[in-house]
Design a protein around this motif. Sequence first.
Motif, short mmCIF file in Angstrom:
data_model
loop_
_atom_site.label_atom_id
_atom_site.label_comp_id
_atom_site.label_asym_id
_atom_site.label_seq_id
_atom_site.Cartn_x
_atom_site.Cartn_y
_atom_site.Cartn_z
N LEU A 305 -10.64 -3.53 -12.09
CA LEU A 305 -10.01 -4.68 -11.43
C LEU A 305 -8.49 -4.61 -11.59
N THR A 306 -8.04 -4.20 -12.77
CA THR A 306 -6.60 -4.05 -13.00
C THR A 306 -6.02 -2.97 -12.09
N GLU A 393 2.65 -6.76 -16.47
CA GLU A 393 3.72 -6.19 -15.66
C GLU A 393 3.65 -6.68 -14.21
N ILE A 394 2.45 -6.90 -13.70
CA ILE A 394 2.32 -7.47 -12.35
C ILE A 394 2.96 -8.84 -12.31
N GLU A 395 2.71 -9.63 -13.33
CA GLU A 395 3.33 -10.95 -13.41
C GLU A 395 4.84 -10.84 -13.53
N PHE A 402 2.96 -5.04 -3.69
CA PHE A 402 3.02 -4.40 -2.38
C PHE A 402 3.97 -3.21 -2.40
N THR A 403 5.14 -3.42 -2.98
CA THR A 403 6.16 -2.37 -2.97
C THR A 403 6.59 -1.95 -4.37
N ARG A 404 6.12 -2.65 -5.39
CA ARG A 404 6.46 -2.30 -6.77
C ARG A 404 5.19 -1.97 -7.53
N ARG A 405 5.20 -0.86 -8.20
CA ARG A 405 4.01 -0.43 -8.96
C ARG A 405 4.17 -0.86 -10.42
N ALA A 406 3.27 -1.67 -10.90
CA ALA A 406 3.33 -2.13 -12.29
C ALA A 406 2.89 -1.00 -13.22
#
Length: 439
Positions: A305-306, A393-395, A402-406
Amino acid sequence: MSVALLWVVSPTSEVSNGAGFLESVREGHRILDSFRSVARGKNLICNGRLNKGQKNQRSYRSKNAGLSFWSLEGSRSHNRSRISPISSMVASPAGEIALSSEQKVYDVVLKQAALVKRQLKSSDDIEVKPDIILPGSLSLLSEAYDRCGEVCAEYAKTFYLGTLLMTPERRRAIWAIYVWCRRTDELVDGPNASHITPTALDRWEARLEDIFRGRPFDMLDAALSDTVSRFPVDIQPFRDMIEGMRMDLWKSRYKNFDELYLYCYYVAGTVGLMSVPIMGIAQDSQASTESVYNAALALGLANQLTNILRDVGEDARRGRVYLPQDELAQAGLSDEDIFAGKVTDKWRNFMKKQINRARKFFDDAENGVKELSAASRWPVWASLLLYRQILDEIEANDYNNFTRRAYVGKPKKILALPLAYAKSLVPPPSRTSSPVVKA
């Protein structure tokens, strides 16, 4: 995660011819001629060698989060080591009762737990007694395991370091499983994914059957074949992982979480079911075998899921949406919003709920890690802590996946290792309020 391309070794042109992190095995028109394997009881004799091939430096992302290891059957409530069969059934329009994905997976969990109860010794150390030793056989098998370790060290560095604390037999077995999962995942996520057909996966599954019969196709297969002859590992999770690869060939949308749950089990939860018999359960654990398997499955589901939440933008550019369609609609979102790639308040609220769900699976997984044998806990804790930080990191990126990879930076990874080691030293909790069920 990013992985280098691999040579997918297969008896068919549909499966072979990938580029890779695994050294190519090719002598003559059919690769099979390069590796003649003889099975004698539990001994696997592999005569052959791997050609030294150059590694292709391009990289491909793997959708299989289970490869970051471990996995388990997760429950979304606080106290569900078992899933209620009644709550897991749904009525069809015709009035028939159909099992939910959770119940289908739980049936597999029960089977694996029963297998371990029957066969897994309580001792931490596995006594290895080869039935027959032929000249040169042990050195060839040792070379096969060493190659698996090299692959694990290169592409799963943190996990590899943790495996060094395990007993030699368990360490080598985990490496063999890791490599098989990598090769399987690369069939649909690697450089030749567009050329892979259902027939190719059928042949890969037939090759898996041969591995479990003691008839390995190449050196890397021989390591896994030896592993499954020594540990109570069942073939079903391996078959299920291949089924997940089949889904990736034709399915790019999931109408609800029940469908997504099954997919996550196939491609990641299966790894936990493969791994628990190798990791071993602590001798002083008072948890039921089923609950430990449930925790392993929960970690696999949480990791997957992550992975999905991290890679929303990348998947969208491939025309894929690994998010429950009904939940998107409830949030006032659609595929078009994802393809547009704009972070809105609706998207933030939707992502918060998805992240909370993944964290609940991580919470469920933590309970099971404590029950593993002491030498096996560190790599699992490290995997759990590092993967969980991706959600943070997503938070931190304001939900812009969409454009930034955590990703978790090297300093945070380094800090997580001693914490994981400290957690691995904590023994299983004692339980005195209820009868215990031990493997």
